[in-house]
Structures are given as C-alpha cells and as structure tokens.
Design a protein around this motif. Structure first.
Motif, PDB file in Angstrom:
ATOM      1  N   GLN A  94      -7.013  -2.701  -4.282  1.00  0.00           N
ATOM      2  CA  GLN A  94      -8.349  -2.955  -3.727  1.00  0.00           C
ATOM      3  C   GLN A  94      -9.254  -3.556  -4.795  1.00  0.00           C
ATOM      4  OE1 GLN A  94      -9.348   0.974  -2.214  1.00  0.00           O
ATOM      5  NE2 GLN A  94      -8.890   0.358  -0.114  1.00  0.00           N
ATOM      6  N   ALA A  95      -9.201  -2.991  -6.003  1.00  0.00           N
ATOM      7  CA  ALA A  95     -10.027  -3.505  -7.101  1.00  0.00           C
ATOM      8  C   ALA A  95      -9.627  -4.921  -7.491  1.00  0.00           C
ATOM      9  CB  ALA A  95      -9.922  -2.580  -8.306  1.00  0.00           C
ATOM     10  N   MET A  96      -8.369  -5.292  -7.179  1.00  0.00           N
ATOM     11  CA  MET A  96      -7.869  -6.627  -7.501  1.00  0.00           C
ATOM     12  C   MET A  96      -8.092  -7.617  -6.363  1.00  0.00           C
ATOM     13  SD  MET A  96      -4.375  -5.510  -9.535  1.00  0.00           S
ATOM     14  CE  MET A  96      -3.876  -7.169  -9.996  1.00  0.00           C
ATOM     15  N   GLU A 101      -5.961  -0.772   4.235  1.00  0.00           N
ATOM     16  CA  GLU A 101      -6.415   0.184   5.244  1.00  0.00           C
ATOM     17  C   GLU A 101      -5.446   1.360   5.271  1.00  0.00           C
ATOM     18  OE1 GLU A 101      -7.835  -3.395   8.301  1.00  0.00           O
ATOM     19  OE2 GLU A 101      -5.953  -2.296   8.636  1.00  0.00           O
ATOM     20  N   MET A 102      -5.920   2.507   5.711  1.00  0.00           N
ATOM     21  CA  MET A 102      -5.054   3.664   5.897  1.00  0.00           C
ATOM     22  C   MET A 102      -5.002   3.953   7.399  1.00  0.00           C
ATOM     23  SD  MET A 102      -3.125   5.577   3.969  1.00  0.00           S
ATOM     24  CE  MET A 102      -3.821   5.626   2.315  1.00  0.00           C
ATOM     25  N   HIS A 109      -1.771   0.125   4.910  1.00  0.00           N
ATOM     26  CA  HIS A 109      -1.486  -1.171   5.530  1.00  0.00           C
ATOM     27  C   HIS A 109      -2.335  -2.244   4.853  1.00  0.00           C
ATOM     28  CE1 HIS A 109      -0.824  -4.287   8.482  1.00  0.00           C
ATOM     29  NE2 HIS A 109      -2.121  -4.354   8.744  1.00  0.00           N
ATOM     30  N   PHE A 110      -1.677  -3.325   4.425  1.00  0.00           N
ATOM     31  CA  PHE A 110      -2.353  -4.489   3.863  1.00  0.00           C
ATOM     32  C   PHE A 110      -2.378  -5.571   4.948  1.00  0.00           C
ATOM     33  CE2 PHE A 110      -1.158  -2.112   0.242  1.00  0.00           C
ATOM     34  CZ  PHE A 110      -1.781  -2.600  -0.907  1.00  0.00           C
ATOM     35  N   PRO A 111      -3.528  -5.885   5.536  1.00  0.00           N
ATOM     36  CA  PRO A 111      -3.571  -6.911   6.580  1.00  0.00           C
ATOM     37  C   PRO A 111      -3.089  -8.276   6.081  1.00  0.00           C
ATOM     38  CG  PRO A 111      -5.624  -5.662   6.524  1.00  0.00           C
ATOM     39  CD  PRO A 111      -4.848  -5.271   5.309  1.00  0.00           C
ATOM     40  N   GLU A 112      -3.314  -8.556   4.794  1.00  0.00           N
ATOM     41  CA  GLU A 112      -2.887  -9.826   4.210  1.00  0.00           C
ATOM     42  C   GLU A 112      -2.071  -9.552   2.950  1.00  0.00           C
ATOM     43  OE1 GLU A 112      -6.459 -12.021   3.565  1.00  0.00           O
ATOM     44  OE2 GLU A 112      -6.851 -12.306   5.705  1.00  0.00           O
ATOM     45  N   VAL A 169       3.168  -6.537  -1.948  1.00  0.00           N
ATOM     46  CA  VAL A 169       4.058  -7.539  -1.360  1.00  0.00           C
ATOM     47  C   VAL A 169       4.560  -7.106   0.016  1.00  0.00           C
ATOM     48  CG1 VAL A 169       6.242  -8.776  -1.645  1.00  0.00           C
ATOM     49  CG2 VAL A 169       4.745  -8.435  -3.622  1.00  0.00           C
ATOM     50  N   GLU A 170       4.981  -5.847   0.132  1.00  0.00           N
ATOM     51  CA  GLU A 170       5.506  -5.352   1.415  1.00  0.00           C
ATOM     52  C   GLU A 170       4.412  -5.219   2.461  1.00  0.00           C
ATOM     53  OE1 GLU A 170       8.573  -4.683   2.464  1.00  0.00           O
ATOM     54  OE2 GLU A 170       9.544  -5.200   0.569  1.00  0.00           O
ATOM     55  N   GLY A 171       3.204  -4.933   2.013  1.00  0.00           N
ATOM     56  CA  GLY A 171       2.102  -4.751   2.947  1.00  0.00           C
ATOM     57  C   GLY A 171       1.988  -3.334   3.474  1.00  0.00           C
TER      58      GLY A 171
END
Length: 369
Positions: A94-96, A101-102, A109-112, A169-171
């Motif tokens: 997140q800082a990067m 999202e949780m 979960h990483f939307p992107e 990478v996996e999201g």
C-alpha cells in the motif's frame, strides 16, 4: 556535536521483559509465551470493537488498533509475555502505491496486481515516504506502548520481501503461485530490483516502528516455503539478510541505544533452517512441521527457536493440549534458554478462547517446572 538522544527513552519502562531477555539469548526462569494472530477474530471482544468496519480502516484507526492489540493481554493477564500490534504485512505494498482490499471470507485482494513490466515500473518509480504513508501505524504503536505501561513488550513486524512480491504479483493468496513463479523465472533481474526496493522500504518501516514504540520485531516470510531451495537462496534469503544487517545500522542512526531483538519466521522452509540460523536474526520461528528435537540439533545453540505447536491442537481436549505442550517444551530442551513458546502459525477464527487459556496456563506450568 552532542550525543543523539534515544527517541524511545520517554516510554514506560518494562515490568515484564522476559521475552526480551530470552530473545537476547539470556537464561530465563521460564520460556516466554505469545501467539501469532493472538489479537483477532477468535476473540468476541475483537468483533465488538471492529463493529463491521473494513479491515484496513480498523488498522488505520489508532485507538481501535491499540484496543485490539491489548485485548489478549487483558483477557490472558500474566499469561502472555508480548503484545503484537494489530496491523497487516500488506501495508508495505500500500505504501508503495498499490491498492489492497481485504475481502470478508476471502482475504487480501489487489484489484490491479503487478503483471506487466509497465506495472513494475510504476511500483519502482513510486516515491515512498514511509513516515507519511504509514503515519497511522506509528500512531497506533505509540499509543499502544503507552497504554501497555510496561506490562509486556510490544512487537512490530513486516512481511518478508519475497512474500510481499508474491502478493503484489498474484493479487492475493494462491494455491498454484503461477504468476509469481512466471515472474521470477521470466524476469529475474526485474524481480531483484523490486525485491530490493521492498527491502529498503521494509527496513525503514521496521526502524521507524522502533522509534514509535516497538521493542521487538518479526519478519513474516509466509510464502518462503513455496520456493525451492535454490530459488530461496536467490529470491528470499539475500533480502532477509539485508534486513538483519542494515536494520541495526539504521536504528543506530536514529539514536536507538538498546539492541532490538529480531525474529524471522519463514513458513514451510524446512530446507533453509540451517541457513536461517546463520542469517543474522536473534530468533528463528518454526512452523508445526518441525520436530523440536531435530530443529534444536540443527540450530546447535546458535540462535533462539520459536514455536511450534500445531494451532489445530487447540481443537482437541485439554488432555491432548497438555500432552502436546509437554512434548513441545521438552523437545526444545525445557525452555530455560534459547526458546520462545508460540504456535507454528496463527490462531483460527473458530478457536475457543478458553482452550487457548488452557494452552497458555500449561505452558507456564510446564515451562516453570
């Protein structure tokens, strides 16, 4: 030029420093006890305080995060020897600049997610101001340290660099780890650039957690065991070693005078125990797949070992818990030196808090014998 003042000197002094002494390799009267994910979903008071809020919203509210951190210390008074700040390893992505999202019932979960070279360039070029981006985390640590008033030491933590790369990478979580395996095998040089940046950000985050009040630190390389031995040596171990080597130097720059104990927990990395014992950490955490006696033999007194009860034992009877605790502590040599009691992974949401109380009471009984 005057001597730099230690920025942590104003905090309350410890009343129970058992885990600090143990982590520094000193002989202790009994093995200290704490549990991964000890502040969380198995406690009814956690759900009352969280009150339906989003997970990361909960983390970012210093008052609520502090309260959740202290809940197990309050419930299991004099049975737990450390608090661990309520937060998450994914605050670094997140800082990067990545959105995380949780999802309830599903996890992170990483939307992107990072799937292309262009995605990687965005991350590599994102300027990370740790003090600004993670200001809320430092506020929660400072508030918690003061509220604890020295009752027990406070853990700060970070995710291992390879583990964070995996999520980015996996999201999210994975069973096949297809995308990260493709990433490191197709783009090893780019992988190292990203791992290097994650490590740099992680070192600063850990150091500033100490300034904010953390007294002991742990690195969670949760997906370390998904790498083969050779890939672990290339994509995980060097970055874990960078943390253990460079963090003390950064702490010194910041004026921290006391040694801050550092733990590495690399789940399922059975082939790497010997290397991890030489990686510069004070304590190596073990998952439940390890036979304590075998781990003690490999370690040969070099560092402290932490763990490693299978969390699933808590679903058993009190008699079963007692038997497993006795076997575990005996296997680690009795626990008066080079040992910290923990689970081999975190608590489950379905666990009975009173069964955990029994586990902690038995650890005290057996460890004090």
């Amino acid at each position: 030029m005057g001597i730099k003042t230690d920025p942590t000197e104003h905090f309350p002094k410890p009343k129970n420093d058992l885990i600090i002494r143990a982590a520094l390799g000193q002989e202790v009267e009994r093995p200290p006890c704490w549990i991964m994910r000890q502040a969380g979903r198995y406690l009814p008071e956690y759900h009352e305080v969280k009150n339906g809020r989003d997970f990361f919203e909960t983390c970012r509210d210093a008052e609520i995060a502090s309260e959740i951190t202290i809940q197990p210390i309050r419930r299991y008074k004099n049975l737990i020897d450390a608090a661990i700040i309520f937060s998450d390893i994914l605050v670094i992505p997140q800082a990067m600049g990545m959105k995380v999202e949780m999802l309830e019932g599903k996890g992170p979960h990483f939307p992107e997610p990072m799937r292309t070279v262009e995605d990687a360039e965005k991350v590599l070029n994102y300027h990370v101001d740790v003090l600004h981006e993670l200001d809320w985390a430092f506020k929660a640590l400072t508030m918690t340290r003061n509220k604890l008033d020295g009752e027990v030491p406070l853990f700060g933590f970070v995710g291992g660099p390879y583990t964070l790369l995996t999520y980015m990478v996996e999201g999210g979580g994975s069973k096949l780890f297809r995308f990260v395996k493709e990433w490191i095998n197709k783009r090893p040089e780019l992988s190292h650039k990203i791992l290097d940046k994650i490590t740099t950000v992680s070192i600063e985050f850990l150091a500033q957690q100490v300034v904010a009040g953390a007294q002991i630190l742990q690195v969670f390389e949760s997906w370390g065991g998904e790498l083969g031995s050779e890939d672990f040596d290339e994509f995980s171990l060097p970055y874990l070693q960078r943390i253990s080597k460079e963090l003390p130097l950064r702490l010194k720059e910041l004026g921290i005078k006391n040694k801050i104990p550092l733990t590495i927990f690399s789940k399922n990395s059975w082939y790497a125990l010997d290397k991890l014992c030489d990686s510069g950490y004070d304590t190596v955490g073990l998952d439940w797949s390890w036979d304590p006696k075998e781990a003690v033999k490999i370690n040969n007194g070099r560092v402290n070992l932490q763990g490693n009860l299978d969390p699933g034992v808590i679903y058993g009877s009190k008699e079963v818990i007692t038997k497993k605790v006795e076997r575990m502590i005996k296997g680690f040599g009795g626990g008066k030196k080079n040992y910290i009691v923990n689970f081999g992974h975190g608590t489950h949401p379905f666990m009975d808090p009173e069964q955990i109380r029994w586990f902690l009471e038995e650890c005290h009984r057996v460890g004090s014998a």
